[in-house]
Design an enzyme around this catalytic site. Structure first.
Site, PDB file in Angstrom:
ATOM      1  CG  ASP A  77      -2.329  -0.804   0.907  1.00 32.68           C
ATOM      2  OD1 ASP A  77      -2.376  -1.298   0.021  1.00 32.68           O
ATOM      3  OD2 ASP A  77      -2.943  -0.922   2.084  1.00 32.68           O
ATOM      4  NE  ARG A 111      -0.841   1.884   4.035  1.00 35.71           N
ATOM      5  CZ  ARG A 111      -1.520   3.025   3.468  1.00 35.71           C
ATOM      6  NH1 ARG A 111      -2.651   3.237   3.597  1.00 35.71           N
ATOM      7  NH2 ARG A 111      -1.003   3.803   2.881  1.00 35.71           N
ATOM      8  NE  ARG A 171      -7.834   2.406   7.836  1.00 40.67           N
ATOM      9  CZ  ARG A 171      -7.097   2.238   6.491  1.00 40.67           C
ATOM     10  NH1 ARG A 171      -6.107   2.828   6.383  1.00 40.67           N
ATOM     11  NH2 ARG A 171      -7.586   1.084   5.838  1.00 40.67           N
ATOM     12  CG  HIS A 189      -8.087   7.323   4.754  1.00 46.24           C
ATOM     13  ND1 HIS A 189      -7.109   7.000   4.078  1.00 46.24           N
ATOM     14  CD2 HIS A 189      -7.780   7.284   6.202  1.00 46.24           C
ATOM     15  CE1 HIS A 189      -6.343   6.195   4.984  1.00 46.24           C
ATOM     16  NE2 HIS A 189      -6.779   6.603   6.288  1.00 46.24           N
ATOM     17  CB  CYS A 195      -5.118   7.088  -2.231  1.00 46.37           C
ATOM     18  SG  CYS A 195      -6.747   7.030  -1.496  1.00 46.37           S
TER      19      CYS A 195
END
Length: 268
Positions: free
Chosen positions: A65, A90, A136, A165, A261
């Protein structure tokens, strides 16, 4: 006149969907790495053709990612507020971003105490910062962000896991004009009321355009690079004086990310 922007991007060299940490990710569905790279390179080249600078963060094996560079930091006035990822998969991306900034002349790089995923949940508009929470980033990161940048932070509660997000539910079209587009149903009732007060003339996206990642877009104040499938946004953007540019990011969207992103703005 368009002000040239600087962006940080990371090639999808190791891009895969090998785990699921949002509703879009399905490890049982095949991913075409070559197509993902082609789409990423097309986005990079479009930025450059519009007169913007694209810096490159080298990807690391085992971090599929990392292509979603926007999650690695928030950069404002040449100062860097780093990321602290919510998911173990991540976690190692944060020090990789920190190392890049320290190696490229950034003297002020903040290592955060609280969970935040960079521009995934933080957006700059006018003299304020908008800050998402709910899936998140921690609400505690909002006070930390405000203290670091010295700008008021407006917290917004996300309630639909598909829009995990802030940058999947809201896009800043022009910070100077305080112009945004967003999808109301991604937010709690109180946050919808806040957005309506702050941005009474906002472009309101439909459900179809929101689930097509249409709000995961990047605007330079005139050109708006928007996922190609979000066709319902094209006409209203043109009516506002913007030049929408459709970009196919369908392969990368299998991991829950699209244009924004993949793009971290370096506001120096």
């Amino acid at each position: 006149m368009i002000t040239p922007r600087r962006y940080l991007m990371c090639p999808p060299t190791y891009f895969r969907v090998s785990y699921a940490i949002n509703p879009w990710m399905d490890p049982t569905k095949p991913v075409d790495p070559a197509l993902a790279l082609f789409q990423w390179e097309d986005l990079r080249d479009r930025y450059r053709s519009l007169g913007h600078t694209v810096e490159i963060l080298q990807p690391l094996p085992g971090l599929p990612d990392m292509v979603f560079a926007a999650n690695g930091a928030t950069v404002l006035d040449g100062r860097v507020f780093g990321a602290r990822f919510a998911n173990a998969e991540r976690t190692a991306e944060a020090p990789a971003h920190r190392e890049w900034f320290l190696g490229h002349g950034y003297a002020a790089v903040h290592d955060p105490r609280h969970i935040n995923e960079g521009e995934g949940d933080f957006a700059v508009t006018g003299g304020r910062l908008l800050a998402g929470r709910g899936f998140r980033s921690s609400h505690r990161s909002h006070a930390e962000l405000q203290e670091y940048f010295g700008r008021p932070v407006i917290g917004l509660e996300l309630v639909d896991p598909r829009f995990y997000h802030l940058d999947t539910a809201l896009c800043v079209l022009s910070p100077d004009r305080d112009d945004v587009m967003y999808y109301p149903d991604a937010f709690s009732p109180g946050s919808r009321a806040v957005l309506a007060r702050l941005f009474p003339g906002a472009l309101i996206a439909s459900r179809a355009d929101a689930v097509a990642f249409g709000l995961n877009a990047v605007s330079d104040g005139h050109n708006v690079l928007v996922p190609a499938a979000a066709t319902g946004l094209l006409k209203p953007l043109r009516e506002r004086g913007y030049a929408p540019v459709g970009v196919d990011m369908s392969e990368l969207q299998k991991a829950g990310g699209s244009v924004k992103c993949c793009t971290l703005e370096l506001r120096d």
